[in-house]
Design a protein around this motif. Sequence first.
Motif, PDB file in Angstrom:
ATOM      1  N   MET A 269       0.811  -1.219   0.000  1.00  8.80           N
ATOM      2  CA  MET A 269       0.000   0.000   0.000  1.00  8.80           C
ATOM      3  C   MET A 269       0.844   1.268   0.000  1.00  8.80           C
ATOM      4  O   MET A 269       0.318   2.365  -0.260  1.00  8.80           O
ATOM      5  CB  MET A 269      -0.930  -0.001   1.214  1.00  8.80           C
ATOM      6  N   LEU A 270       2.125   1.149   0.294  1.00 11.65           N
ATOM      7  CA  LEU A 270       2.971   2.337   0.351  1.00 11.65           C
ATOM      8  C   LEU A 270       3.371   2.831  -1.038  1.00 11.65           C
ATOM      9  O   LEU A 270       3.561   4.031  -1.237  1.00 11.65           O
ATOM     10  CB  LEU A 270       4.241   2.042   1.163  1.00 11.65           C
ATOM     11  N   GLY A 271       3.493   1.909  -2.006  1.00 15.46           N
ATOM     12  CA  GLY A 271       3.917   2.297  -3.347  1.00 15.46           C
ATOM     13  C   GLY A 271       3.052   3.382  -3.964  1.00 15.46           C
ATOM     14  O   GLY A 271       3.582   4.399  -4.461  1.00 15.46           O
ATOM     15  N   PRO A 272       1.728   3.227  -3.988  1.00 14.62           N
ATOM     16  CA  PRO A 272       0.889   4.285  -4.556  1.00 14.62           C
ATOM     17  C   PRO A 272       1.033   5.616  -3.827  1.00 14.62           C
ATOM     18  O   PRO A 272       1.028   6.684  -4.462  1.00 14.62           O
ATOM     19  CB  PRO A 272      -0.520   3.714  -4.401  1.00 14.62           C
ATOM     20  N   LEU A 273       1.158   5.592  -2.498  1.00 12.88           N
ATOM     21  CA  LEU A 273       1.328   6.833  -1.739  1.00 12.88           C
ATOM     22  C   LEU A 273       2.640   7.515  -2.092  1.00 12.88           C
ATOM     23  O   LEU A 273       2.689   8.740  -2.282  1.00 12.88           O
ATOM     24  CB  LEU A 273       1.276   6.514  -0.242  1.00 12.88           C
ATOM     25  N   GLN A 274       3.693   6.723  -2.187  1.00 14.87           N
ATOM     26  CA  GLN A 274       4.996   7.290  -2.519  1.00 14.87           C
ATOM     27  C   GLN A 274       5.022   7.844  -3.934  1.00 14.87           C
ATOM     28  O   GLN A 274       5.598   8.910  -4.184  1.00 14.87           O
ATOM     29  CB  GLN A 274       6.071   6.225  -2.319  1.00 14.87           C
ATOM     30  N   ARG A 275       4.382   7.149  -4.865  1.00 15.67           N
ATOM     31  CA  ARG A 275       4.347   7.647  -6.246  1.00 15.67           C
ATOM     32  C   ARG A 275       3.585   8.963  -6.338  1.00 15.67           C
ATOM     33  O   ARG A 275       3.968   9.859  -7.093  1.00 15.67           O
ATOM     34  CB  ARG A 275       3.721   6.614  -7.171  1.00 15.67           C
ATOM     35  N   MET A 276       2.520   9.079  -5.527  1.00 18.24           N
ATOM     36  CA  MET A 276       1.706  10.299  -5.554  1.00 18.24           C
ATOM     37  C   MET A 276       2.297  11.413  -4.702  1.00 18.24           C
ATOM     38  O   MET A 276       1.826  12.550  -4.740  1.00 18.24           O
ATOM     39  CB  MET A 276       0.300   9.972  -5.048  1.00 18.24           C
ATOM     40  N   GLY A 277       3.314  11.099  -3.901  1.00 14.54           N
ATOM     41  CA  GLY A 277       3.885  12.096  -3.006  1.00 14.54           C
ATOM     42  C   GLY A 277       2.959  12.466  -1.864  1.00 14.54           C
ATOM     43  O   GLY A 277       3.013  13.592  -1.343  1.00 14.54           O
ATOM     44  N   ILE A 278       2.095  11.537  -1.460  1.00 15.79           N
ATOM     45  CA  ILE A 278       1.134  11.786  -0.384  1.00 15.79           C
ATOM     46  C   ILE A 278       1.745  11.369   0.951  1.00 15.79           C
ATOM     47  O   ILE A 278       2.303  10.268   1.081  1.00 15.79           O
ATOM     48  CB  ILE A 278      -0.180  11.023  -0.641  1.00 15.79           C
ATOM     49  N   ASP A 279       1.632  12.220   1.934  1.00 17.61           N
ATOM     50  CA  ASP A 279       2.148  11.931   3.272  1.00 17.61           C
ATOM     51  C   ASP A 279       1.378  10.758   3.884  1.00 17.61           C
ATOM     52  O   ASP A 279       0.185  10.576   3.619  1.00 17.61           O
ATOM     53  CB  ASP A 279       1.997  13.177   4.143  1.00 17.61           C
ATOM     54  N   TYR A 280       2.072   9.968   4.696  1.00 19.30           N
ATOM     55  CA  TYR A 280       1.392   8.869   5.378  1.00 19.30           C
ATOM     56  C   TYR A 280       2.011   8.653   6.752  1.00 19.30           C
ATOM     57  O   TYR A 280       3.164   9.033   7.018  1.00 19.30           O
ATOM     58  CB  TYR A 280       1.432   7.579   4.557  1.00 19.30           C
ATOM     59  N   GLY A 281       1.217   8.050   7.626  1.00 14.32           N
ATOM     60  CA  GLY A 281       1.675   7.715   8.962  1.00 14.32           C
ATOM     61  C   GLY A 281       1.094   6.369   9.363  1.00 14.32           C
ATOM     62  O   GLY A 281       0.246   5.797   8.666  1.00 14.32           O
TER      63      GLY A 281
END
Length: 325
Positions: A56-68
């Motif tokens: 699930m981290l790949g899409p967030l990283q590609r979009m540059g979206i912050d996550y915690g």
Amino acid sequence: MIKAIGGYFGLEMSRAESLRYPDAQYFQSARACFYALLIQGKPSKVWLPYYNCDAMLGPLQRMGIDYGFYAIDEDFTISRALRLAPTEWLVYVNYFGLCDRQQAEVLRRFNPAQVVLDHAQAYYSPPVDCLATLYSPRKFFGVPDGGILVSNVRVGSTAADEEASHQRMSHLLKRFATSAEAGYADFQAAEKSLEAFDVSEMSQLSRNLLACADTPTVIEQRNHNFLTLHARLAEHNALAFDPSTLNGPLCYPFLNERNDAVRPDLLGESVYVARYWAECQGRCSPASWEYKLSRLLLPLPCDHRYTDADVQRVITLIEKGLKGD
């Protein structure tokens, strides 16, 4: 295309039902579903459980979206410390297909319009009224690709790569014709190929294969196998369940302090048990509940492929391993 009549024969499989979630959007993988949803929704931040895979981290990283990340308690509910800002999302995993009650609590605590339910391990748990529910049928059936997005949000997609789907069939055919071991390298290659996610749709091949699933039989056999394991192993299992809520679970999650020693014994007898999820150890304290789960949990197979004799073989191996024989 015009339907061909005559000529050579193909695989013959009886269609047992239409696709289970007819109003859903069908993608190449659950990761692709999530990516498409992020493109459309653009949250400011996404909260995920520590105890989860890195897919699930790949899409967030590609979009540059912050996550915690957030912690879960020993009953798989969310730690009380978490609060969501109005532009943030929360992802909750329905672990093993056994957390319908816990996810109902999540939807009481948080605005459902900000909640994504990850049903990768809960194919038969129905979607509920929230931002989105994600499914990964590859965890339950032999299909070369597939992810399912159920949401009121309509997202963009591109046409399926049918040829790539055909190339991911070799491990399924080898296991069907010979053995699990014969197709394992091909399985690893197929899984690797799906890491290169985009927003392409599920292949027609996977759609046709999924339509062959005999849902009542599958759910009944999964429930039966789970209960058989639970009847013999519950006294050794640190996890507790409500058997009355079963609905085709992914596996029988078995947690015991001796499982480090039991796992190799199972492998030596061709009982293959996944590890959920070693990568989370890098973001968790060694004293945490999530770290313990990732190290010691044995998700024992209980799916519809297995007979009472198969399940009894697993039980015998577990009991032997716990005794240290």
